[in-house]
Structures are given as C-alpha cells and as structure tokens.
Write a protein that holds these residues in place. Structure first.
Motif, mmCIF file in Angstrom:
data_model
loop_
_atom_site.group_PDB
_atom_site.id
_atom_site.type_symbol
_atom_site.label_atom_id
_atom_site.label_comp_id
_atom_site.label_asym_id
_atom_site.label_seq_id
_atom_site.Cartn_x
_atom_site.Cartn_y
_atom_site.Cartn_z
ATOM 1 N N LYS A 14 8.362 81.541 46.576
ATOM 2 C CA LYS A 14 7.478 82.448 47.326
ATOM 3 C C LYS A 14 6.429 83.081 46.417
ATOM 4 O O LYS A 14 5.727 84.012 46.832
ATOM 5 N N GLN A 15 6.345 82.626 45.181
ATOM 6 C CA GLN A 15 5.343 83.096 44.230
ATOM 7 C C GLN A 15 5.443 84.584 43.912
ATOM 8 O O GLN A 15 4.477 85.238 43.543
ATOM 9 N N VAL A 16 6.658 85.101 44.077
ATOM 10 C CA VAL A 16 6.878 86.495 43.687
ATOM 11 C C VAL A 16 6.982 86.592 42.168
ATOM 12 O O VAL A 16 6.560 87.567 41.568
ATOM 13 N N ILE A 17 7.529 85.553 41.564
ATOM 14 C CA ILE A 17 7.541 85.485 40.094
ATOM 15 C C ILE A 17 6.811 84.215 39.662
ATOM 16 O O ILE A 17 6.701 83.249 40.430
ATOM 17 N N ASP A 18 6.327 84.259 38.433
ATOM 18 C CA ASP A 18 5.572 83.111 37.917
ATOM 19 C C ASP A 18 6.445 82.186 37.072
ATOM 20 O O ASP A 18 6.057 81.050 36.801
ATOM 21 N N ASP A 19 7.598 82.655 36.681
ATOM 22 C CA ASP A 19 8.444 81.930 35.742
ATOM 23 C C ASP A 19 8.966 80.643 36.364
ATOM 24 O O ASP A 19 9.155 80.555 37.571
ATOM 25 N N TYR A 32 11.228 98.355 41.757
ATOM 26 C CA TYR A 32 10.812 97.803 40.476
ATOM 27 C C TYR A 32 9.528 96.999 40.660
ATOM 28 O O TYR A 32 9.414 96.181 41.582
ATOM 29 N N HIS A 33 8.527 97.227 39.768
ATOM 30 C CA HIS A 33 7.298 96.420 39.787
ATOM 31 C C HIS A 33 6.726 96.405 38.381
ATOM 32 O O HIS A 33 7.145 97.165 37.492
ATOM 33 N N GLN A 34 5.763 95.529 38.200
ATOM 34 C CA GLN A 34 5.090 95.430 36.886
ATOM 35 C C GLN A 34 3.589 95.643 37.043
ATOM 36 O O GLN A 34 2.798 95.223 36.193
ATOM 37 N N GLY A 35 3.211 96.254 38.167
ATOM 38 C CA GLY A 35 1.803 96.604 38.359
ATOM 39 C C GLY A 35 0.935 95.463 38.873
ATOM 40 O O GLY A 35 -0.277 95.607 39.008
ATOM 41 N N ARG A 36 1.557 94.305 39.180
ATOM 42 C CA ARG A 36 0.798 93.171 39.733
ATOM 43 C C ARG A 36 0.959 93.131 41.251
ATOM 44 O O ARG A 36 2.029 93.424 41.762
ATOM 45 N N LEU A 37 -0.096 92.765 41.936
ATOM 46 C CA LEU A 37 -0.009 92.657 43.400
ATOM 47 C C LEU A 37 0.831 91.445 43.808
ATOM 48 O O LEU A 37 0.911 90.468 43.068
ATOM 49 N N GLY A 38 1.379 91.498 44.998
ATOM 50 C CA GLY A 38 2.170 90.372 45.485
ATOM 51 C C GLY A 38 3.091 90.817 46.598
ATOM 52 O O GLY A 38 3.016 91.959 47.055
ATOM 53 N N PRO A 39 3.943 89.925 47.022
ATOM 54 C CA PRO A 39 4.829 90.231 48.153
ATOM 55 C C PRO A 39 5.788 91.371 47.834
ATOM 56 O O PRO A 39 6.118 91.611 46.669
ATOM 57 N N LYS A 40 6.201 92.042 48.883
ATOM 58 C CA LYS A 40 7.201 93.086 48.735
ATOM 59 C C LYS A 40 8.563 92.518 49.148
ATOM 60 O O LYS A 40 8.710 91.969 50.240
ATOM 61 N N VAL A 41 9.507 92.658 48.251
ATOM 62 C CA VAL A 41 10.829 92.066 48.474
ATOM 63 C C VAL A 41 11.853 93.185 48.654
ATOM 64 O O VAL A 41 11.860 94.154 47.896
ATOM 65 N N TYR A 42 12.720 93.032 49.660
ATOM 66 C CA TYR A 42 13.786 94.008 49.917
ATOM 67 C C TYR A 42 15.119 93.294 49.789
ATOM 68 O O TYR A 42 15.357 92.280 50.439
ATOM 69 N N LEU A 43 15.994 93.817 48.951
ATOM 70 C CA LEU A 43 17.357 93.258 48.847
ATOM 71 C C LEU A 43 18.370 94.369 49.039
ATOM 72 O O LEU A 43 18.240 95.440 48.431
ATOM 73 N N GLN A 44 19.365 94.109 49.848
ATOM 74 C CA GLN A 44 20.432 95.111 50.002
ATOM 75 C C GLN A 44 21.788 94.418 49.871
ATOM 76 O O GLN A 44 21.912 93.209 50.053
ATOM 77 N N ALA A 45 22.799 95.203 49.535
ATOM 78 C CA ALA A 45 24.138 94.650 49.374
ATOM 79 C C ALA A 45 25.175 95.644 49.873
ATOM 80 O O ALA A 45 24.931 96.856 49.886
ATOM 81 N N ASN A 46 26.304 95.095 50.321
ATOM 82 C CA ASN A 46 27.518 95.889 50.572
ATOM 83 C C ASN A 46 27.460 96.709 51.858
ATOM 84 O O ASN A 46 28.114 97.736 51.967
#
Lengths: 366, 366, 366, 366
Positions: free
Chosen positions: B266-271, B25-39
């Motif tokens: 980590k400034q991945v989101i601005d909210d 998932y992205h919104q076309g803005r540059l920034g860090p790459k985040v990896y999340l896994q579960a289970n």
C-alpha cells in the motif's frame, strides 16, 4: 391421566445425559393440545411453580384436550452457577442466549402451498404441521452437528410443534408481569391477567414463541391471498411472570389462574374462569425501549414497575463516591419519555452502559 | 514522533474510567493513515506483542503517512477473569460478543450521493468520511444510552474511521494464522504472510472490519453505477494471529513483518519487504464451517491446523468412560468433507454441541 | 475539613492501577481515630450508602477526633460481574475469600514486651502500634510477591492499624442486620442498633476485624499477667447491614444512626444519640451454624429472619419436579434446633449441599 | 473381571443425580487393594486418559489384588464451564477448593488404642480401618447437612479408605510432572517416573492423600511409642501429570507405566516393570514457593519447567503498554533464589499478585 416421559436434550462432558421430564395430562376428552414450558433461562425458576399449581388446578377442571408440561426445561442453564446466582441466560461458552436458538422456518411456503389442494384446508394444515416437525427432526441430524443450545431448543421445538397452544414461561430480572403477544393474536392478550403487553411483529428472531407461530402466520397470509380466511392453527405466547431467582407459590397460583382464563377462552377447559378486571397496557415491540446506565454507579431503584411515569420523573438514584468534594454523591436518572417501566436490572452495582430499565413507550390501553 | 493520548471507553461500577492509550507514530512524510488495534477479545493478547514489534520495526523503516496503534483495546474484556482464564469474548452480563457491537451505516448513501457533485470525487470522499464520523459521534449521544460494548466499539470506530487502512488483530482459541478479507479487497490477501484466507461478503454483521469497509463499498458500487470506477477509500482486515492466552515475541515479530509487507504493498513504507512465498488457501465465508461435538467427551485433538485433510480423516479422538464394558472408550471424529482445519476448541472437555473445529471447505489456492 | 486522598491497592492486567479514594473528616478537635470501610465483598454495596449518610450526619455533629472513610474498598471485587450479578466474594482466579487475606500478627508479643519498660504504658502502646504498621509494610515488600488479595488487604490494613476504632461494613446474601463482636468487646454490642450478635473468640482467621483487634488482645492479656489492667487500644467490629445487591438510602441512614450511637458511647461525638430499645440476641460464633440443602431443589424461603424459631418449624419449602407420580413435589425443611435464622441463600435454585441458612443456636438475650 | 458400579455423589438443582462410575478390576489373586481416582479438579482431565491406559496395560499384567478406578470423579467440577475453559478448581458458589474438603480424623487415636489388645496388630489395623470408614459414613448423616464438596469428597473418601494404596491424579496448570509424597513414604518416591517430588509433612490440610495416610501415620507413631514397629497400612500419593485442559494418550501411557512401576514395587503386579533412570529432585513442601506477578502485565513465559534455574535467571518477560514513551515495554522477572520451576500460570494476562510460578527451593537429588 398424568403420564411421564423423559427426553434427552444434550450430553455433558462427563458423558451424563441432560434429560427433561415431560408430563402429559388429559381427562379423555377431545380438544386442543396445549404445550407449556418453563425455565429455559436458568434463573427464571418461578414458571416451574406456576406449572405445578396449574397442574393441581387442572385436576379439578373439566379439561378438553391435553396439556403437556415441561418444567425445568434447560437443565444445563439451571444447574450452571457462578457465585451464588444462576448463570443461565446464555450458554456460558458462547454467550448465545438460550432462547434465541430455535429453528427458523426454511420451507418455501408459497411454493409448497401451490402443490396442495385448497379444497381440504384441514389436510393442508395437517400436512403443513407434519412438514414443520420433519424439518426440525432433519435439522437434528446435521452431519456438522448442532450447537449445545440447538440440541436443547430443537428437541423442545419438535415437541411443541405438535401442539395447538404454546406458552413459554419466563421472568424478568426484577420485573412486573408482562406478555409477549404476536400482533396477529392481539385478541387473546386481555384473557391473561397481565397488565403489560408487548405486541410482537409477525417475525422470527430465534425465540420459542416466534418459532411456533411464525410459519402458521406465513401460511395464513398466503391463504388469505387466495381468498381463504383461515384461522391461526397455532397460538404461542411468552409470559414473563415476575422476577428471577424467586419461588413464590402463592403468586404462582395466581398466575396459574391467569393461564386457565386463557385456556377457558380457547375452550380447553369448560370451567367458568374469567380474566381479572384490570388496566392493561400495550405497546409495539419497537417501542419497548432499553435505558442504559449513563455512568458507572451504585443504583437505588425508584420506579414503580407496571405504572405509567411521566417524562422527567425519577427512575433511579445513582451513587458515586469518586470525589465527594467536587462531584455530587447522588445524581438522578430521569425517564427520557412518558413510559411504563416494566423491569429493572437485578444488581445495584452497574457499569456504564448496563441495561438499567426496559420501558414501554407510546403505550395505550387495551 | 511517537505521541500518546488516552481515550475513555467506559466507566466501571466503582466510577473508575476505562481508558485506552492511543499511540501515533509518523516521520513527517505524507501518506496513508493506518489504524491497528489489538485485544478487543480479552484472551487474544498476542496482537499486543505484534503491535509492539511492529512499532519497533517501523522506527527503522521509511514511513509515509501515519500509524495509529491501539493495544489492549478492551480493558474490561482483558481484565475479566473467571478461574485462571480471561473471560473476554463477550460482555459477562449480556453474553454479547465484544466484536459484534460496532455501528452499522444507517445513512441512505444513494440519496446522499444524489446531492453531491460527482465532478470532484475527492470532495465526495472527504464529505462521506466526515458524515460517517459524525454519525458515530451522534450515536454516542443517544438519550437512551448505549450498551457497555457500544461505548467501547463506537469510540474505537470513530477513531478508526479517520484512517485509510484498518487492521484488527485477533487470535483463534487454538489456531493457525488466518485472515478475514473482504472480497472486494481480495488482491491484498496475498500480501500478508497468512496461509488461510476467509473471503467475506461485502456485508455488515457488527465487526470492526465490516463497519469500516462496508460503507465505502456501498459508495463504490453506487459510483460504479454512475460509470465512475472509484477505488476503495478504506481497506479493513481482521488478522487472526495464532492462539489465545499466549504471548510469543518471536512469532509476534514474524507477524509484524507480514503486516509491513501489506503496508509496503500500500506504499505506506518504502522499504523492500516482500510477502513470503507460501501456499495460501482461501474459501468463501459461507464455506467456513463449524464442526460440533457429536457427544459429551474428553478430546484429544489430532488435526494439523492449516493443512488440507481428506473427508473421513481423523480430526480428534473422543474419550468416554461412562460404561467401559459396553461402549468403546475411544471414538474417532472424522472430517465430514475435504477441508482445512483452521482452529479448534481451547479445552479438552466438551459438552455435546461444543464448536470443536472450524474448517475451510470448498477451498482453493490463491 | 473533608480531605481526599487516593491509594493504589493493585494493578490490572492492562496495567491500570486499582485505586481507592480515602476520605478523612475532622472538626479540629482531638479524640479517637475512627476507620470505616465498606464493600470489600463486591456485591455488598449497601455499606457505601451507609458511609455516605454517616458523613452527612457527622457534619452536624460535634466530632472529637477524626473519621476515615473508605467506600468501594475493593474495586476488583466490585467491578467483577458474572451474568448480571457481582461475583465479588472471592478472587475469581483462586477462589480465596477477599476478607480472609489480612495479615496475621507474627510478632512474638511476649518476647517484645519483655524489652519494654512497663512504667509508661502509653509508650508501650505507641511502640506496639508502630511495630504492627511496620510489620504490614514489610510484608508488602516480599521478594516472592503477594497474592492479589494480599495487595488489597495489607494496604487497607496498614491504614486501619493507625486508627483506634475500626468498623468493616458487610451485608449477608439475604439477611437481617447482624454484628460480629469480639468477646472482649462484648459491652459495646448493645450500643449498635443491631438485633443479632455473634460473639467472636479472640482469634485470628484472616478477617479485617480480627486482624485489627487480635494483636491488642494478645498485648492486653500479657499485661494482665503482669498485673496491669490495660484497656483495648483498638476496637474492631464487622457490621452486616442487610442484603447484598441492594442500595437503600433510608435504611442506610438508620444504620448511620446506629454507628453514631456507638461513636457516642466511645465519646467520638458529643451529641446525644442513644441506642434504640430493642431485643438483642447473641450467641457464640461456634453456635452460629450453617444448614445445607439436603437435596437439589427450587426453594421457597419461609423463615422470618432475626426472629426465634422452634426446632421443627418450617424454614423453607423445597420443590422438585423429577417424578410427580412417585415423589411429592414439595418437601419441607425444618429447623434442626431452636434457632434464629440470620440469613439465607440468595438464589432460589440450589444444589445439594448449598448453604441455605445460617442460624444462631444456643442464643441468649443481651 | 472388570465390574462397574455407579455411586451418587450429589444432586443438582434440577434434581438430577451426580453420579460417578466405579470400575473394579482383578484377576482372582489375593493382594493389596489399589484405589486410583482422577479429575477431582474439573480441568485436570489427563488423569482419565492415564487410568484408561493403565487399565489396558493391567489386562496383560499378572495382578495380585484388586484395582479400583474412579475416572471423572467430580462431575460438577468437570461440567462447569465459564467461557471455553473448565471452571473446576473450586466450588463456583463458595470458592472452596474441591480438593480441600475431605474429612479430617476426629478420632482420639491414643484413647482408642488403649482399649485395643496389642497382641494382634492385624486386628488393630482391621478395627482401625473399620472405625475410619464408620466415621466417614457418620459424617455423611449430619442433621445440619454437608457442603456440596463434602458430599462428593466424603463419598470418595469412604471408598478410598477401604484400600491399601491410594493414588489421586491431578495436573498443574502448565506443568511438569510432580509428585506429592508423604515424608513417611519417601522411599516410594523413586519408584514413579516423576522428576519433581514435594515431601509433605505428616499433616492434614483437607486433601485426599492426606485424609488417607494421616490417620495411619498417627497410629504408626503411637504404636512406635509402645515399641511396635508397624508398617504404614495405607500409602497415598497425589500425582500431578502435566498440564490441565489437555488429553494426550501417548503421555498417558507413559504415566500408566510409571504407576505400574510403583505397583510392582508394592508387589501388586509380578511383571518386571522398573522405574526409569532419571534425575529426581525433591524439596520439603514448605520450600515449594509461589512467585506472584509483581505487576499487572501480559506474560511471555521463559522458564523450562522441571529444570534447575539459578537465582536471577529470567523466568518470564512482562509486557506493559501503558506509556511507551516513559516506561520500558518489557521488564524481566527473575528467579528470587536458586529454584526449579515446576509449573506456571495458565493464562498470559495477569493481574498484580497472580501466582505466576511455583518453584522448588532448597531442592536436592534423591
């Protein structure tokens, strides 16, 4: 001359004690103390039959010293079924291998040795042995408790530590006879009737044999640095006698004879029992390699265990039936190197990655 | 902006591929790459719900960079039942923990660094990352094959290694929220909404988080010796979000918010999402201790998880009914030290030695 | 002329479909429709090899009609391991045997028959078959859902019901070849190359073969009461081809030949393949008896499977090592009646009550 | 006044006896004999706590008659783990439910009754009871042996048969309290403090309660045909007290009180203990229905157990993450009829077909 005693090695949820019978046999003559145990892995039952046959044969031998026999050593592992088979290789709760929970030596041997008088090596040995047993007993008292496997292993270990020769009987899944032999004891390898020998580095990774010989090898090395050439006070081996889930009284008697041959070599018995003439192969433990299933499949095993195979030789045929119109039904699995297959997996249905074979590479005759 | 791709992580005996869907998932803005896994542990399903809620919340955030989401990461572990419960903590064949089979770094980083120009640290970082991914891909090609767990772990790892922030979602058996945090990343610990923090040494023992951050910590140290104060290019954490065998969408949303709070840091989101005000306790991993059942018994758990207990306080009551005329039916289990109980065993029937509690000792507020 | 199609028989917790490949082979000639399946019990893999060899041999036969082949029929059962072995005899959650979940006939055949014109028996047969398939499809739509096993079994059943000859391939644990033969089809028993035959009453207790032949036997009986001597439109058998957890391509080819011998008898093939000359024994299903372990022990199996034993003959030796000073280590287990041992338990470690042997009593030659 | 005795109910592979402690409590007053057992299913431990609290409360009651208490009734089932949880619902080897192996009555009661004098009904009852116990003892002597479960069940049954009131304590997986009540004993249903009652037909399908009351119901019917209105000499119930894998001493005490309320109704105690005022719902056993998972999924359970739900109400939410771009992540599972959910599955990860809920339909207040 056969005495029996019962030790407790755990307690089940219902409150019932897990107990193991300990047999001690002697003929009143002085000599080495021998400890043999079997069936720490639940499905590896054949060692019990070997101990029974050994005890029978000992009765007509001239025995110097004493033999302690611990059959059915891991009652929880032996009694744990899942489907028809015994699920006894690891603790069903934690997955930890029952034979990787023995106590490592946390004594600073170098420091301890400095405080001993080296004039009386026998006293050093005696005190060192006492120290080891004390350490095991102390570990059994931890205020944070121990794991279920440690309750079992530490109690067996405290017993084994009071002996000079320690033999731990296992089997492979489907397997030819093989021997785990500490390198420092390589001379003894040819006294057993076992064709495949894995030479173990003098290290500890949690198993009974290592737990027994490793501290003594540390001591031997330190004494050697002092210019003292001391023998190994304790010898320890793991014998893998064939396949799991099988009782074979005739094969057990053959294996009893092989153990007697070693005991003769160590002068525990006086009777003239010599090792069989046979080709014996050995390799370093690091060269004992696992071959994993390259795909999920049904497996027809082809390799003859215990016999050298050339690189590229067919070890197994893998059946797949996913798409017979596009893929071959049968593919071959080849030896990735010159190697002696020692054991293969117990089941014919395997996921990708299953440990299909263990093979000796870079092997040599001894 | 949500793309889906499927990777194969193994093959079953029937020939069926084990696959995992990968969402990006992205919104076309540059920034860090985040990896999340579960289970990765089969019974620890709640992380899937957290990822679902996180994805939902991200859609209304301003996202810089890209988020990769790997739910249901271990299909074999998740689908493996034994009785009603999921038997997914370890490979049912070998007993090996699914989260202990990631690839350790075998690169001689010191040697490699000597061959790089330190003028362009960004290039050093980029090349190092490529090297790590290549190493993982190479390991996947071994002619001796890999274990079933390595097939899974190495493929997840090769994916995770291409990211900057790695979060592995687990749960305890019956547990309060807790966080495994590398010591070198201690500053980040307070940005999650998690009250109990285990500070991990900068070492590798087979887990995903360690596999991701450890090589970068090695690199950082070596650069530091050259007088270069470089940041950690990769951060990695394991979050344990409550209890296994439970889906709770509300709690999952709370936890999604906690992860967003870290992503904001980590400034991945601005909210403007801030960490909750709460007391946060930490201890060193070596002070995170297991308390084992002193006897076989039925257990009533009493400790309040996540809350400091005094030495001697009752943690559990143990019921035995072996001999009511001679033994008390109920005995108490006390805290052997001042400690915060973080989790307890999932079942109420325990053998001697069962890991009843894990407790933080020598804890401190952060 | 070999077509492949995939059917879904369930869905795993991860959402992955459980699928089974269906092969159809014909040579464009009219004739009976044959359905063969294998491996509904997960550990009984040898049937897959038999189907593969059969398909190979059919290619050089003159085939009238069509053969449907369903290998690896139960993917959940096959892929479910516990320890090294396949835990595939029953649903791991409920304990229900995978081969006891087929749909029984709930049609009131008597009532239905009254509404049919008996002038056109072929139409009666055609309509009855349609009715059976419809009933199975209807059951698959229950608003309360079905068990995991029913999802599998009903789908296989709906397929099998569209065939004239149904063969379900199984194996015993450690076993000689044996055949479950409906009494009404006793004539066919000698056309297979199988030495031990269990004559099944014409009843339904949940298995595939019963589910297939039983409604037709009901119909046949009712027609007989009307003075119409109608043949069995559907024949169904369960073949137990040796031992589980074993792939043996040579034995599989022998068994393919045996099946071809039956297919020749049913004029499915024109080639001259005759049953082997051999002694064939049979007994009623009620005389096929289980012998349970009288005590907990290690077991050395002695009986030769498939061969008549006299009452009192040694079937196994039981090893106990509880108290060697007071109890004999070895006790014998004797045949409680004249009997043919057909199979024995797969493991050598047994609790009291374990089903050690299944034996044919009151047997006779056919 | 509390005596203890140990009975053997089986023998493990290692030779260790499986034993169960039997407690007998009385105050020297004549009256009915009560038998209570708990934990025949291994994970259903709460009944042990109930028995402990009951025994404690009885000590301050005025007890007429005798109470026999059998806690931890199935040591093999209780001690069998697979992963963290207890795998104790069925024999791990055969899959057969431990509570479906009791001995059915094979006596021809009609024939037997003809040979009795009906002038002395008390003697008829006494002789009938003796006959039942003898039959069970005879079954224990079979020359073909018994299954592991029969060894356990028949021994418990032989004991229970010597009592007048039999209570078998179980739990559901995640469950509200419910009661299995034979229809012939419906009057007693309101004397327990249990809100959900399943009215069992007067049939035998292998469970303890059925095994105990069913022969007496046969006798009662036959006497009734002779114009004799005889009471049920034996009453038997199964109480399902909450959830498995849980010990809760407070809830156990509440349940002890509920049992005392029934014992007061049966004049076993003189103390004034009345049933709680509460709404009690009942339905026929045939209307107690299973709702199976329509798909493989992660499950969030929503239903409030023990409370009436309308058709169409949400019982659970099912999470799937296979393809978030095309399928909804969450689907709802609705009640297919007006119903009271009584229990739900223990795990949150389910395959298609898993028994998710058991629901009372066509329920009514009692």
């Amino acid at each position: 001359m056969l005495s029996i005693e019962t030790i407790q090695v755990g307690e089940l949820a219902t409150g019932q004690a897990l107990t193991v019978p300990i047999y001690r046999y002697h003929q009143g003559r002085l000599g080495p103390k021998v400890y043999l145990q079997a069936n720490v892995h639940g499905a590896e039952v054949q060692g019990n039959a070997v101990l029974l046959q050994l005890l029978e044969r000992l009765k007509s031998c001239t025995l110097n010293g004493e033999v302690t026999i611990v059959a059915l050593a891991n009652p929880m592992g032996i009694n744990q079924k899942s489907g028809e088979f015994t699920l006894g290789r690891f603790d069903p709760i934690t997955g930890v291998n029952w034979n990787r929970q023995y106590l490592g030596n946390h004594i600073d041997v170098q420091h301890w040795l400095k405080q001993q008088s080296l004039n009386d090596i026998e006293a050093v040995y005696r005190d060192f042995r006492e120290l080891l047993v004390e350490e095991t007993h102390a570990a059994l008292q931890s205020s944070w408790g121990l794991t279920t496997g440690q309750h079992l292993c530490y109690r067996l270990q405290a017993l084994a530590q009071q002996h000079d020769l320690v033999i731990d009987l296992h089997t492979g899944p489907k397997s030819t006879r093989h021997l785990y032999c500490p390198k420092v004891l390589a001379d003894a390898a040819s006294t057993f009737n076992i064709g495949c020998v894995l030479m173990m580095p003098n290290e500890f990774s949690g198993a009974m044999d290592e737990a027994c010989f490793h501290p003594w090898w540390q001591l031997k090395q330190l004494l050697s640095q002092q210019g003292i050439d001391a023998p190994m006070a304790v010898e320890a081996f793991t014998l893998e006698l064939g396949s799991q889930e099988l009782i074979d009284l005739k094969a057990a008697d053959d294996d009893a004879l092989g153990i007697l041959s070693y005991l003769k070599y160590k002068q525990v018995i006086d009777d003239d029992i010599q090792p069989e003439r046979m080709t014996r192969y050995a390799c370093e433990l690091k060269d004992y390699r696992k071959l994993h299933a390259p795909k999920g499949a049904m497996v027809e095993y082809h390799a003859t265990l215990g016999v050298p195979h050339k690189q590229g030789q067919v070890l197994a045929k893998l059946l797949s039936m996913e798409n017979l119109n596009e893929q071959p039904a049968i593919t071959e699995l080849h030896a990735p190197a010159d190697a002696i297959p020692v054991l293969h997996f117990a089941s014919a249905a395997v996921h990708q990655g299953t440990e299909l074979f263990k093979l000796m590479t870079n092997y040599y005759e001894i």
